[in-house]
Scaffold this motif. Sequence first.
Motif, PDB file in Angstrom:
ATOM      1  N   ALA A 182      30.692  34.929  52.637  1.00 20.23           N
ATOM      2  CA  ALA A 182      29.939  34.608  52.145  1.00 20.23           C
ATOM      3  C   ALA A 182      29.470  36.019  50.915  1.00 20.23           C
ATOM      4  O   ALA A 182      30.706  36.862  50.353  1.00 20.23           O
ATOM      5  CB  ALA A 182      28.689  34.801  53.001  1.00 20.23           C
ATOM      6  N   GLY A 183      28.358  36.053  49.872  1.00 22.10           N
ATOM      7  CA  GLY A 183      28.944  36.950  48.838  1.00 22.10           C
ATOM      8  C   GLY A 183      28.735  38.021  49.338  1.00 22.10           C
ATOM      9  O   GLY A 183      27.918  38.348  50.008  1.00 22.10           O
ATOM     10  N   CYS A 184      29.454  39.078  48.337  1.00 18.06           N
ATOM     11  CA  CYS A 184      29.290  40.845  48.353  1.00 18.06           C
ATOM     12  C   CYS A 184      30.688  41.198  49.447  1.00 18.06           C
ATOM     13  O   CYS A 184      30.348  42.114  49.911  1.00 18.06           O
ATOM     14  CB  CYS A 184      28.513  41.379  48.874  1.00 18.06           C
ATOM     15  N   ALA A 185      31.175  40.459  50.036  1.00 19.15           N
ATOM     16  CA  ALA A 185      32.064  40.430  50.907  1.00 19.15           C
ATOM     17  C   ALA A 185      33.159  41.238  50.722  1.00 19.15           C
ATOM     18  O   ALA A 185      33.614  40.981  49.588  1.00 19.15           O
ATOM     19  CB  ALA A 185      32.152  39.234  51.500  1.00 19.15           C
ATOM     20  N   ALA A 186      33.942  41.992  51.212  1.00 21.34           N
ATOM     21  CA  ALA A 186      35.143  42.699  50.463  1.00 21.34           C
ATOM     22  C   ALA A 186      36.091  42.600  51.928  1.00 21.34           C
ATOM     23  O   ALA A 186      35.871  42.717  52.752  1.00 21.34           O
ATOM     24  CB  ALA A 186      34.548  44.198  50.549  1.00 21.34           C
ATOM     25  N   ILE A 187      37.458  42.453  50.975  1.00 21.18           N
ATOM     26  CA  ILE A 187      38.744  42.333  52.054  1.00 21.18           C
ATOM     27  C   ILE A 187      39.762  43.165  51.989  1.00 21.18           C
ATOM     28  O   ILE A 187      40.524  43.512  50.281  1.00 21.18           O
ATOM     29  CB  ILE A 187      39.500  40.831  52.365  1.00 21.18           C
ATOM     30  N   ALA A 188      39.899  44.438  52.215  1.00 20.45           N
ATOM     31  CA  ALA A 188      40.841  45.437  51.635  1.00 20.45           C
ATOM     32  C   ALA A 188      42.362  44.865  51.874  1.00 20.45           C
ATOM     33  O   ALA A 188      42.950  44.107  52.633  1.00 20.45           O
ATOM     34  CB  ALA A 188      40.590  46.705  52.228  1.00 20.45           C
ATOM     35  N   GLY A 189      43.205  45.921  51.497  1.00 19.30           N
ATOM     36  CA  GLY A 189      44.917  45.614  50.909  1.00 19.30           C
ATOM     37  C   GLY A 189      45.103  44.616  52.094  1.00 19.30           C
ATOM     38  O   GLY A 189      45.568  45.924  53.510  1.00 19.30           O
ATOM     39  N   ASP A 248      26.565  27.850  40.364  1.00 17.19           N
ATOM     40  CA  ASP A 248      26.704  27.256  41.693  1.00 17.19           C
ATOM     41  C   ASP A 248      25.781  27.790  42.835  1.00 17.19           C
ATOM     42  O   ASP A 248      26.647  29.635  43.148  1.00 17.19           O
ATOM     43  CB  ASP A 248      27.236  26.480  42.022  1.00 17.19           C
ATOM     44  N   GLY A 249      24.414  28.095  43.521  1.00 12.91           N
ATOM     45  CA  GLY A 249      24.558  28.366  45.400  1.00 12.91           C
ATOM     46  C   GLY A 249      26.006  27.919  46.152  1.00 12.91           C
ATOM     47  O   GLY A 249      26.396  27.186  45.466  1.00 12.91           O
ATOM     48  N   PHE A 250      25.685  28.569  47.554  1.00 10.64           N
ATOM     49  CA  PHE A 250      27.333  28.557  48.334  1.00 10.64           C
ATOM     50  C   PHE A 250      26.855  27.739  49.307  1.00 10.64           C
ATOM     51  O   PHE A 250      25.933  28.067  49.787  1.00 10.64           O
ATOM     52  CB  PHE A 250      27.596  30.413  48.697  1.00 10.64           C
ATOM     53  N   GLY A 251      26.652  26.295  48.523  1.00 13.03           N
ATOM     54  CA  GLY A 251      26.055  25.011  49.588  1.00 13.03           C
ATOM     55  C   GLY A 251      27.616  24.247  50.027  1.00 13.03           C
ATOM     56  O   GLY A 251      28.007  23.319  49.124  1.00 13.03           O
TER      57      GLY A 251
END
Lengths: 356, 356, 356
Positions: free
Chosen positions: B262-269, C189-192
């Motif tokens: 979902a939006g704004c998530a972050a996964i580091a290196g 697009d929304g996330f659906g």
Amino acid sequence: MFPTLALLAQEGGAQVIGNDSATVGGLAPLDQAGPEQLSFLSNPLYLPQAGASRAGAIIVSRKDFDALAEQGQAGQRNWLIAANPYACFARIAQWFERQGRPAALPGVHPSAVVAADAVVPVSCTIGPNVVIESGVRLGERVRIVANAFIGAGAEIGDDTVIQPQVTVYHGCVVGRRGIIHSGVVIGADGFGFAPDFGPTGGEWVKIPQTGRAVIGDDVEIGANTTIDRGAMADTVIEQGCKLDNQIQIAHNVRVGAYTVIAGCAAIAGSTKVGRYCIIGGSANLAGHLTIADKVTISGGTSITKSIAAPGHFTSVFPFMPHAEWERNAAIVRGLGRLRSRLQQVEKQISSRATEE
Amino acid sequence: MFPTLALLAQEGGAQVIGNDSATVGGLAPLDQAGPEQLSFLSNPLYLPQAGASRAGAIIVSRKDFDALAEQGQAGQRNWLIAANPYACFARIAQWFERQGRPAALPGVHPSAVVAADAVVPVSCTIGPNVVIESGVRLGERVRIVANAFIGAGAEIGDDTVIQPQVTVYHGCVVGRRGIIHSGVVIGADGFGFAPDFGPTGGEWVKIPQTGRAVIGDDVEIGANTTIDRGAMADTVIEQGCKLDNQIQIAHNVRVGAYTVIAGCAAIAGSTKVGRYCIIGGSANLAGHLTIADKVTISGGTSITKSIAAPGHFTSVFPFMPHAEWERNAAIVRGLGRLRSRLQQVEKQISSRATEE
Amino acid sequence: MFPTLALLAQEGGAQVIGNDSATVGGLAPLDQAGPEQLSFLSNPLYLPQAGASRAGAIIVSRKDFDALAEQGQAGQRNWLIAANPYACFARIAQWFERQGRPAALPGVHPSAVVAADAVVPVSCTIGPNVVIESGVRLGERVRIVANAFIGAGAEIGDDTVIQPQVTVYHGCVVGRRGIIHSGVVIGADGFGFAPDFGPTGGEWVKIPQTGRAVIGDDVEIGANTTIDRGAMADTVIEQGCKLDNQIQIAHNVRVGAYTVIAGCAAIAGSTKVGRYCIIGGSANLAGHLTIADKVTISGGTSITKSIAAPGHFTSVFPFMPHAEWERNAAIVRGLGRLRSRLQQVEKQISSRATEE
């Protein structure tokens, strides 16, 4: 034709032990390198791997070389002795990368829209659909790849690369040898509004953002990072800073030289961050703070007060299975009650002690 | 002309009960649908609403249909019986959406800048101001809407749609049937620097990022998401993943197939995320972790260690009124002291017990 | 030629005390302003600075003016008396900013690609490489700076400014007097997705996002912010809202009028935020919540439940030196055990009290 170790040692600031006219074709990790490859050892933990590696040559520190020599493993191959093997590796990797990269041909693509009074030296490469407004001044060998926008009066220093879809707003400054990745926005308006609401309505009145965003030399800025212009004074990123992707730098922030900031971090307005700081990913700093030099902030941490001295700071609720979290979160909500109960117990014990 | 239930049932993988040559003009929720509309029931909680709905037809599971039949409510209208009514609804909604969408006319807009050696099949639609560099290979029916940049040697698979302002850096790969929303940046340099500071100054030495970003088939990537290229090996998003907006995927991350973020998530290196994971919005994962398949991570959660087995994990300080938070935050800062006081009390009780 | 105080007072909604034909050349803080500059006092804490300032004129409230007059400091210069000095300052600053700004010349740049049936009044300024699709309707004096994309059937209201690299997807609406900064994406697009996985595999089935994103009048949206279109109904940002950079607004969210949201905040799908709310930077709100009017949410806070009444809410683990955090985090993980030990102690005390 492969480069000689002599050439690579010069690029990386190292000294060859062995045959300096031997050649290697590229870099690889210790456990994957073959006789035609160069590897590196930057952590003494991996000494045994270095001994066992098939690499034609290895970059090591003097100390690690001596340790290998003591173990009788120094004669098997050629060595590059470097004060900082990791930095030496990086510089040699840069050399290989430059060889493989097609040269940017200077010139302005016919689809670019360049104002008549913009200063664009003939050494620059201006790609398709780039827009350069009036009064812009580019340094030598600036490369603007494609579809970027450089607003009126902005300045870009020598040898800086601007990737596609970048916006540099009017009047902003980017230093020399910068790398500005796609989607970066430099100099959009800071977030400043005066509330003016009365009984019959009102509005947030915009405070014009008339400062600039000024980026020093040797700064790299990751994709989709945003650095707002200042309200009256400038927003400043000092020289040698490295910013990852999706970072938000608000108006009138100053980030000290050589500070590095990981992805999705956010710094609110007017905060001053020192030099040589390390700010973790998704961290956020409140506005109007002063952070000392050499402060490390963990990923996901919220900094709500100024930090006066170097150190490592963290503010993350420890993660746990969700059911366990629900129990612990309930206790956190009731910590005041828990403390009161403890005080009650202490009183009872103490009054009983008095009674006795 | 409205589609028949027979046609829609075929699109959605369902079976008609009732009159399969009846027609409907579109989809609507149970409580809003009229006799010319199709609705769906995916949660048995809403069985009474289904009974009361004016919808001309309803998509239901066999089980829910039988429950309605028992209540004598199955004869009132037509039904589409589907193993997964929600997915059936989604597929039928896609059919309606396709009818309303103007067909993309194949061809290359005259303002697009396409390298002579790029492979652009005649079935592709290349919009205004798109830049396609040398060596790019597009699959059949690729549509690039406008103002996007596809770097040298990149590959885009069949039927993928690239929205405006997207950047795909050189050498990167996007699979088939992908949807890449506006402002996405695929393949910018990962955040890798070797520190080289001595008593007289120094710098962060850039480590060339020579890997690629490789996106599998059937991946959707939300607006302004960034996926960096790998340092030496590739960054990989496996097939069927769905990424929301403003996500940051760092270099050398691997996201397993069918994982949603979902939006704004972050996964580091270098972190490896398993298959079928669900990562909540604004969550952040530290670098060099391994996350098992089928792990769910709550929104706003910081994951700082690897997770070896499926489960649901959370790390959020519970929210509360600010004044209450101030009190609880002070107690959290002093938890060590609180625990010591408890130990003290325990000792006193135990010593008294001994005395007695 | 400098403006008179009479003119500026009219712009700012103030009343001159002193010589209203005196002139000033610009604005400056109290401690930096000289005799040819105008300053302002919005916080009575700075009364002594106002007394000592060299500013030619100062914007003050009636109350602060009276306080200065009592101290015999009101006669030294000219004054602008305003009900809201900060808002008055902002409006006068806007006046100065307008004078310095080159006028946008109406017209369509030859490199812009404008559909034949788009409505583009002659008062509009359409810059280089702007793409305007079929059916778009622009209001009077709309300015689209460069390299932006306005999708089919979208509408932009009078006097709105669209900065470079913006995308407005098809059918979306932006109100009047808006400012949309670079890299903003409206209406992706929304996330659906409907999960459809069986024993032999499966997929996330896309739910078509057929609603719009609708932005009210007088809304400013910061760089790289994303506002998704709704799934069936619309996503709505009501009039007078101010959004900072890098914000994520998911599908079917509604943000009430005059709410302000700081950088990197995220609001998940279908959440309704009230009017006059203040949402801090990097805060995140879960989906399907209802937040009352006049709610303030601290920076970095996760809101996981609806909020029914005005108030200020926070959920941030307090930051501390990392070593101390490690100890406290361990205690937080064990809070359940800590509470059990306290219960144990309470029981022992109570049973002993009974025994006695």
